[in-house]
Design a protein around this motif. Structure first.
Motif, PDB file in Angstrom:
ATOM      1  N   ILE A  80       0.832  -1.195   0.000  1.00 33.00           N
ATOM      2  CA  ILE A  80       0.000   0.000   0.000  1.00 33.00           C
ATOM      3  C   ILE A  80       0.869   1.248   0.000  1.00 33.00           C
ATOM      4  O   ILE A  80       2.051   1.198   0.344  1.00 33.00           O
ATOM      5  CB  ILE A  80      -0.919   0.016   1.235  1.00 33.00           C
ATOM      6  CG1 ILE A  80      -0.079  -0.117   2.511  1.00 33.00           C
ATOM      7  CG2 ILE A  80      -1.960  -1.087   1.135  1.00 33.00           C
ATOM      8  CD1 ILE A  80      -0.860   0.014   3.792  1.00 33.00           C
ATOM      9  N   SER A  81       0.299   2.365  -0.380  1.00 30.69           N
ATOM     10  CA  SER A  81       1.015   3.632  -0.323  1.00 30.69           C
ATOM     11  C   SER A  81       0.978   4.181   1.096  1.00 30.69           C
ATOM     12  O   SER A  81       0.177   3.768   1.923  1.00 30.69           O
ATOM     13  CB  SER A  81       0.369   4.640  -1.279  1.00 30.69           C
ATOM     14  OG  SER A  81      -0.972   4.884  -0.882  1.00 30.69           O
ATOM     15  N   GLY A  82       1.882   5.107   1.383  1.00 33.08           N
ATOM     16  CA  GLY A  82       1.837   5.811   2.651  1.00 33.08           C
ATOM     17  C   GLY A  82       2.807   5.353   3.694  1.00 33.08           C
ATOM     18  O   GLY A  82       2.562   5.527   4.884  1.00 33.08           O
ATOM     19  N   LYS A  83       3.930   4.754   3.292  1.00 36.57           N
ATOM     20  CA  LYS A  83       4.933   4.313   4.257  1.00 36.57           C
ATOM     21  C   LYS A  83       6.264   4.987   3.927  1.00 36.57           C
ATOM     22  O   LYS A  83       6.628   5.102   2.767  1.00 36.57           O
ATOM     23  CB  LYS A  83       5.085   2.789   4.222  1.00 36.57           C
ATOM     24  CG  LYS A  83       3.826   2.051   4.636  1.00 36.57           C
ATOM     25  CD  LYS A  83       4.016   0.541   4.584  1.00 36.57           C
ATOM     26  CE  LYS A  83       2.757  -0.187   5.020  1.00 36.57           C
ATOM     27  NZ  LYS A  83       2.943  -1.653   4.981  1.00 36.57           N
ATOM     28  N   PRO A  84       7.022   5.418   4.945  1.00 40.32           N
ATOM     29  CA  PRO A  84       8.218   6.222   4.665  1.00 40.32           C
ATOM     30  C   PRO A  84       9.476   5.402   4.470  1.00 40.32           C
ATOM     31  O   PRO A  84       9.672   4.375   5.085  1.00 40.32           O
ATOM     32  CB  PRO A  84       8.340   7.089   5.919  1.00 40.32           C
ATOM     33  CG  PRO A  84       7.761   6.233   6.987  1.00 40.32           C
ATOM     34  CD  PRO A  84       6.683   5.402   6.361  1.00 40.32           C
ATOM     35  N   ASN A  85      10.368   5.883   3.595  1.00 42.40           N
ATOM     36  CA  ASN A  85      11.697   5.281   3.455  1.00 42.40           C
ATOM     37  C   ASN A  85      12.456   5.462   4.760  1.00 42.40           C
ATOM     38  O   ASN A  85      12.610   6.579   5.248  1.00 42.40           O
ATOM     39  CB  ASN A  85      12.474   5.980   2.336  1.00 42.40           C
ATOM     40  CG  ASN A  85      11.899   5.687   0.971  1.00 42.40           C
ATOM     41  OD1 ASN A  85      11.287   4.650   0.752  1.00 42.40           O
ATOM     42  ND2 ASN A  85      12.078   6.613   0.052  1.00 42.40           N
ATOM     43  N   ASN A  86      12.931   4.372   5.316  1.00 42.43           N
ATOM     44  CA  ASN A  86      13.687   4.417   6.560  1.00 42.43           C
ATOM     45  C   ASN A  86      14.871   3.479   6.492  1.00 42.43           C
ATOM     46  O   ASN A  86      14.872   2.512   5.720  1.00 42.43           O
ATOM     47  CB  ASN A  86      12.829   4.004   7.761  1.00 42.43           C
ATOM     48  CG  ASN A  86      11.792   5.034   8.124  1.00 42.43           C
ATOM     49  OD1 ASN A  86      12.000   6.223   7.931  1.00 42.43           O
ATOM     50  ND2 ASN A  86      10.665   4.593   8.626  1.00 42.43           N
ATOM     51  N   SER A  87      15.857   3.738   7.306  1.00 43.29           N
ATOM     52  CA  SER A  87      16.972   2.802   7.457  1.00 43.29           C
ATOM     53  C   SER A  87      17.462   2.869   8.891  1.00 43.29           C
ATOM     54  O   SER A  87      17.328   3.898   9.564  1.00 43.29           O
ATOM     55  CB  SER A  87      18.119   3.135   6.490  1.00 43.29           C
ATOM     56  OG  SER A  87      18.681   4.400   6.803  1.00 43.29           O
ATOM     57  N   TYR A 288       3.185   7.547   9.931  1.00 42.45           N
ATOM     58  CA  TYR A 288       3.376   6.335  10.711  1.00 42.45           C
ATOM     59  C   TYR A 288       2.090   5.599  11.090  1.00 42.45           C
ATOM     60  O   TYR A 288       2.152   4.445  11.516  1.00 42.45           O
ATOM     61  CB  TYR A 288       4.217   6.637  11.955  1.00 42.45           C
ATOM     62  CG  TYR A 288       5.672   6.812  11.601  1.00 42.45           C
ATOM     63  CD1 TYR A 288       6.468   5.718  11.279  1.00 42.45           C
ATOM     64  CD2 TYR A 288       6.244   8.074  11.525  1.00 42.45           C
ATOM     65  CE1 TYR A 288       7.785   5.869  10.921  1.00 42.45           C
ATOM     66  CE2 TYR A 288       7.571   8.236  11.158  1.00 42.45           C
ATOM     67  CZ  TYR A 288       8.337   7.131  10.863  1.00 42.45           C
ATOM     68  OH  TYR A 288       9.647   7.289  10.495  1.00 42.45           O
ATOM     69  N   THR A 289       0.923   6.226  10.939  1.00 40.08           N
ATOM     70  CA  THR A 289      -0.317   5.451  11.095  1.00 40.08           C
ATOM     71  C   THR A 289      -0.399   4.417   9.980  1.00 40.08           C
ATOM     72  O   THR A 289      -0.818   3.270  10.207  1.00 40.08           O
ATOM     73  CB  THR A 289      -1.546   6.365  11.076  1.00 40.08           C
ATOM     74  OG1 THR A 289      -1.436   7.321  12.133  1.00 40.08           O
ATOM     75  CG2 THR A 289      -2.830   5.558  11.279  1.00 40.08           C
ATOM     76  N   SER A 290       0.022   4.786   8.776  1.00 36.85           N
ATOM     77  CA  SER A 290       0.098   3.820   7.679  1.00 36.85           C
ATOM     78  C   SER A 290       1.111   2.729   7.986  1.00 36.85           C
ATOM     79  O   SER A 290       0.873   1.551   7.713  1.00 36.85           O
ATOM     80  CB  SER A 290       0.487   4.525   6.377  1.00 36.85           C
ATOM     81  OG  SER A 290      -0.537   5.371   5.922  1.00 36.85           O
TER      82      SER A 290
END
Length: 353
Positions: A80-87, A288-290
């Motif tokens: 789904i859409s709505g999630k952030p690139n993180n590392s 972050y709710t996504s």
């Protein structure tokens, strides 16, 4: 002058019409949005057709360095859409673990995986990088006095701490805790990102100086102080989980000073889903709710004042012209899932220790 009779449709013409219509209706399914898909220790060029509610492609890469061995795990697919690139990178026992996940929104865009080995090899080459405390729940190092220090690989990395657990008595071991170096979307030193309801507690903290992530608080056994706000709390849909009789009340803790309610499409089932609880203002303005509730095409609303998160009716967020809440937003970005990173980290770290 005689009028010519109008031509009648021939039965074969009608058959052709209905056949053409059927083909038109099936083409979107046949030529649906596709992503590369794999799950294992090798990168892949296999593809999958995404479900209607899955609008982006994802790539998760986890590299574990346990001298002299380097192991890499790949996970690709639709999401789904709505999630952030993180590392994030951290120690787990005698291993160094680096995780990165990226999202993109064009067909088959997740062909190239992040090259985390180059980043790890560069660790320590930059003299100005931060030193951060590191621990994980997997090796049980987060709640004792023996936190390890690690040097971040890149100048842009901060010291980070992520806590996530389920308060349900049915899942008493569902707790995740990580400290280390990382780049987490919307995470600022000025305010933690936090959400809580009757089912879960999530707190994300970042700081931008060496050794600043030294907090040892066990938020599960020693909760944050109550802040005087009470919100409605639920997770599920209009008939199961968030029906009127299932909604409960929760007293908010620490920086979670606003009430949140959100509706969207669940990433696994494709069904409409609802979430209510307490949130920090920074969480309200983040994706972050996504991430933690796996909701796509999300419409969310935060408000100030006890019990103000009461506008979702029958699973849909109803507009109110008199509301002073932040405007409804649909997050459509190129993004990455911290929850998945944590799950893979704990799974593989436990298995290899």
């Amino acid at each position: 002058m005689r009028t010519q009779p109008s031509p009648r449709s021939h039965p074969k013409d009608m058959d052709f019409f209905w056949t053409s219509l059927a083909l038109l209706l099936t083409v979107p399914h046949i030529a649906g949005f596709q992503c590369y898909s794999c799950d294992g220790d090798r990168d892949c060029l296999e593809t999958e057709v995404c479900e209607e509610h899955q609008e982006q492609c994802s790539t998760t890469v986890m590299t574990v360095i346990s001298r002299p061995k380097i192991s890499t795990y790949f996970l690709k697919g639709c999401d789904i859409s709505g999630k952030p690139n993180n590392s994030i990178s951290h120690f787990s026992g005698n291993q160094v673990v680096f995780l990165a996940e990226e999202y993109c929104d064009t067909e088959l865009c997740n062909k190239i995986s992040p090259n985390v080995v180059d980043v790890l090899v560069a660790r320590g080459h930059h003299r100005r990088t931060k030193d951060c405390y590191s621990c994980t729940t997997a090796d049980k190092t987060c709640y004792n006095a023996s936190l390890m220090l690690m040097s971040c690989a890149r100048l842009e990395e901060d010291c980070v701490e992520i806590t996530s657990f389920t308060t349900s008595t049915e899942l008493p071991e569902d707790e995740q805790h990580i400290k280390g170096c990382g780049q987490l979307s919307h995470c600022q030193a000025s305010e933690p990102l936090g959400f809580q309801n009757q089912n879960s507690f999530h707190l994300i903290k970042c700081c931008n100086s060496s050794r600043c992530n030294s907090d040892m608080q066990d938020y599960k056994n020693t909760p944050l102080p109550l802040n005087g706000v009470t919100c409605f709390s639920c997770e599920g849909n209009a008939t199961h989980g968030c029906s009127p009789e299932a909604v409960t009340k929760i007293q908010c803790q620490g920086p979670m000073t606003q009430c949140l309610e959100a509706s969207g499409i669940h990433g696994t089932t494709g069904d409409n889903s609802v979430v209510k609880g307490c949130a920090s203002p920074s969480w309200c303005n983040s994706p972050y709710t996504s991430v933690y509730k796996n909701l796509g095409a999300i419409h969310s609303r935060c408000c100030t004042g006890s019990f103000c998160n009461n506008r979702i009716v029958d699973g849909t967020l109803k507009p109110s012209p008199r509301s002073q809440a932040a405007p409804t937003a649909q997050v459509q970005q190129i993004l990455l899932s911290t929850t998945l990173l944590l799950f893979v980290a704990f799974l593989l770290s436990s298995g290899s220790s």
